[in-house]
Design a protein around this motif. Structure first.
Motif, PDB file in Angstrom:
ATOM      1  N   HIS A 214       0.847  -1.189   0.000  1.00  0.00           N
ATOM      2  CA  HIS A 214       0.000   0.000   0.000  1.00  0.00           C
ATOM      3  C   HIS A 214       0.879   1.233   0.000  1.00  0.00           C
ATOM      4  O   HIS A 214       1.741   1.371   0.855  1.00  0.00           O
ATOM      5  N   GLY A 215       0.665   2.105  -0.979  1.00  0.00           N
ATOM      6  CA  GLY A 215       1.392   3.373  -1.042  1.00  0.00           C
ATOM      7  C   GLY A 215       0.411   4.498  -1.290  1.00  0.00           C
ATOM      8  O   GLY A 215      -0.654   4.526  -0.680  1.00  0.00           O
ATOM      9  N   ALA A 216       0.765   5.409  -2.190  1.00  0.00           N
ATOM     10  CA  ALA A 216      -0.159   6.508  -2.502  1.00  0.00           C
ATOM     11  C   ALA A 216      -0.108   6.774  -3.999  1.00  0.00           C
ATOM     12  O   ALA A 216       0.977   6.879  -4.595  1.00  0.00           O
ATOM     13  N   ALA A 217      -1.286   6.866  -4.620  1.00  0.00           N
ATOM     14  CA  ALA A 217      -1.359   7.203  -6.042  1.00  0.00           C
ATOM     15  C   ALA A 217      -0.999   8.674  -6.199  1.00  0.00           C
ATOM     16  O   ALA A 217      -1.367   9.510  -5.370  1.00  0.00           O
ATOM     17  N   THR A 222       4.817  14.578 -12.116  1.00  0.00           N
ATOM     18  CA  THR A 222       5.098  15.750 -11.274  1.00  0.00           C
ATOM     19  C   THR A 222       5.587  15.407  -9.871  1.00  0.00           C
ATOM     20  O   THR A 222       6.068  16.281  -9.155  1.00  0.00           O
ATOM     21  N   THR A 223       5.451  14.126  -9.464  1.00  0.00           N
ATOM     22  CA  THR A 223       5.880  13.763  -8.108  1.00  0.00           C
ATOM     23  C   THR A 223       7.349  13.334  -8.142  1.00  0.00           C
ATOM     24  O   THR A 223       7.685  12.347  -8.805  1.00  0.00           O
ATOM     25  N   PRO A 224       8.238  14.043  -7.474  1.00  0.00           N
ATOM     26  CA  PRO A 224       9.656  13.668  -7.498  1.00  0.00           C
ATOM     27  C   PRO A 224       9.861  12.243  -6.967  1.00  0.00           C
ATOM     28  O   PRO A 224       9.115  11.802  -6.090  1.00  0.00           O
ATOM     29  N   MET A 225      10.850  11.557  -7.479  1.00  0.00           N
ATOM     30  CA  MET A 225      11.088  10.154  -7.107  1.00  0.00           C
ATOM     31  C   MET A 225      11.198   9.996  -5.595  1.00  0.00           C
ATOM     32  O   MET A 225      10.652   9.055  -5.031  1.00  0.00           O
ATOM     33  N   ASN A 269       0.958   6.799 -16.219  1.00  0.00           N
ATOM     34  CA  ASN A 269       1.242   8.111 -15.625  1.00  0.00           C
ATOM     35  C   ASN A 269       0.783   8.242 -14.169  1.00  0.00           C
ATOM     36  O   ASN A 269       0.689   9.332 -13.645  1.00  0.00           O
ATOM     37  N   VAL A 270       0.491   7.112 -13.531  1.00  0.00           N
ATOM     38  CA  VAL A 270       0.086   7.161 -12.119  1.00  0.00           C
ATOM     39  C   VAL A 270       0.995   6.259 -11.292  1.00  0.00           C
ATOM     40  O   VAL A 270       1.184   5.074 -11.618  1.00  0.00           O
TER      41      VAL A 270
END
Ligand SMILES: [Zn+2]
Length: 405
Positions: A214-217, A222-225, A269-270
């Motif tokens: 479980h993480g976050a979509a 745009t979300t940095p690594m 892209n997600v």
């Protein structure tokens, strides 16, 4: 030496393969019309051979030697997977029929006779090993009430098709003293090594797990690594670590498989918010399974960080099953008497013998599969190897009948 009729064996196996024939294979899933027809066919063949035979209301066929108070039980199963092969369990049932029939014809006076069995739903269309478990009164009504096929068909409805048959055949510990089952190898090892007779050393134990992360979509552009909680990468890395470590820890016959991986929501892209992975491993030694499990759990604990949560759910835990040494030795001795050095190998697949061995001494014999193919219409074994295997098993049975008195 016990004499079997090889031509008759082949003709029976071909006749049986005609029931539910599909291309070069057979489609005879448990409780289908062809499955029940094959079971009725077997009852007729057994009666004709002089056994007291009937199909019970689970679909198990039992043929009892009418003159014997003690018997060796031989058999396998005639149900198949969808679009399966013509040999699989049918081979072991064909052997049992021929061995019992030729023994009755020879009219030898043995204190120990032969009973023949064809178990229902070995392939687990509704419930794996339903027939063998029923035979040992090891399945309860509650389990039957909820069992369903992959397509959602209820076992209770399937059982209606045989509801008029007699009550379930049950194991009689005073009568059936041991169990022998022949089967095709369903793998490539024997053919590759030019071996004709396999003595099964043990049936592998199996452990299965579902691993959830479980993480976050988030937007993958745009979300940095460094700021991602990437549930997908966490399991990809875990999978790679498992493959590396298992290779190091494995015994020669250990096998493992990552059978599925699902990413959610599942778009390029997600960043995945959740991921599911299926893992199983098999070995004949509980220590090896323990070693694998311990290492896998440690790797999962390491993966459980960086904002990603990992959950491990155990979905199957089947212990390894040992075979009876004296019965395996009888198969091996018979192979040697026929000029063949047997190979001892584990069974990587499950068989009814796995259930049977919990209640009585059991052993299994393999013959080679061409190309190692099974559960497929292309499944095959040469006629010569099929007949040879029956000869070897017949003499093993004869030896066991002499020895168990
Ligand atoms: Zn089988």
């Amino acid at each position: 030496m016990a004499r079997i009729n090889g031509a008759r064996l082949m003709s029976d196996l071909r006749e049986l393969a005609g029931i539910g024939a599909f291309q070069t294979g057979v489609d005879r899933v448990a409780f289908s019309e062809p499955d029940i027809a094959a079971r009725r066919w077997l009852v007729e063949k057994l009666r004709h051979a002089g056994l007291d035979a009937a199909m019970d209301r689970v679909g198990n066929v039992l043929g009892r030697d009418p003159a014997a108070a003690k018997t060796v039980l031989i058999g396998s199963h005639t149900d198949t997977v969808p679009k399966g092969g013509w040999l699989d369990g049918a081979l072991g049932v064909g052997y049992a029929l021929e061995i019992a029939r030729s023994a009755l014809e020879a009219n030898e006076r043995h204190a120990v006779g032969i009973d023949v069995i064809s178990f229902q739903d070995e392939e687990g269309t509704f419930m794996p090993f339903l027939g063998s478990r029923s035979f040992f009164a090891d399945v309860d009504d509650k389990e039957i009430a909820v069992a369903k096929s992959k397509d959602g068909a209820a076992l209770t409805a399937a059982l209606q098709t045989v509801a008029s048959a007699p009550p379930p055949h049950r194991f009689d510990g005073q009568r059936q003293v041991c169990y022998l089952e022949a089967h095709i190898e369903q793998g490539p090892r024997m053919e590759a090594a030019g071996q004709r007779i396999g003595v099964v050393s043990a049936l592998v134990g199996i452990r299965r797990y579902r691993i959830l992360s479980h993480g976050a979509a988030n937007h993958a552009g745009t979300t940095p690594m460094a700021m991602r909680r990437d549930a997908g990468s966490a399991l990809i890395e875990l999978a790679a670590a498992i493959n590396g470590e298992f290779r190091r820890l494995a015994d020669p016959d250990t096998v493992w498989n990552i059978g599925n991986m699902i990413f959610r929501p599942g778009a390029a892209n997600v960043v995945p918010s959740a991921c599911e992975m299926l893992l199983e491993f098999r070995d004949i030694k509980a220590e090896v399974l323990d070693r694998f499990e311990e290492r896998f759990m440690a790797l999962a604990a390491i993966a459980n960080r960086g904002g990603v949560g990992i959950e491990v759910e155990s979905t199957a835990r089947i212990p390894p099953t040992a075979m009876a040494d004296n019965l395996s030795a009888a198969i091996a001795a018979s192979a040697v008497a026929h000029g063949e050095t047997p190979v001892h190998l584990p069974s990587g697949a499950g068989h009814d013998a796995m259930v049977v061995a919990r209640f009585m001494p059991a052993a299994m014999m393999f013959i080679p599969s061409i190309g190692g193919i099974s559960h497929n219409v292309a499944e095959n074994t040469s006629d010569a190897d099929i007949v040879f295997g029956c000869d070897v098993l017949a003499d093993a049975v004869a030896q066991v009948r002499r020895e168990v008195v």
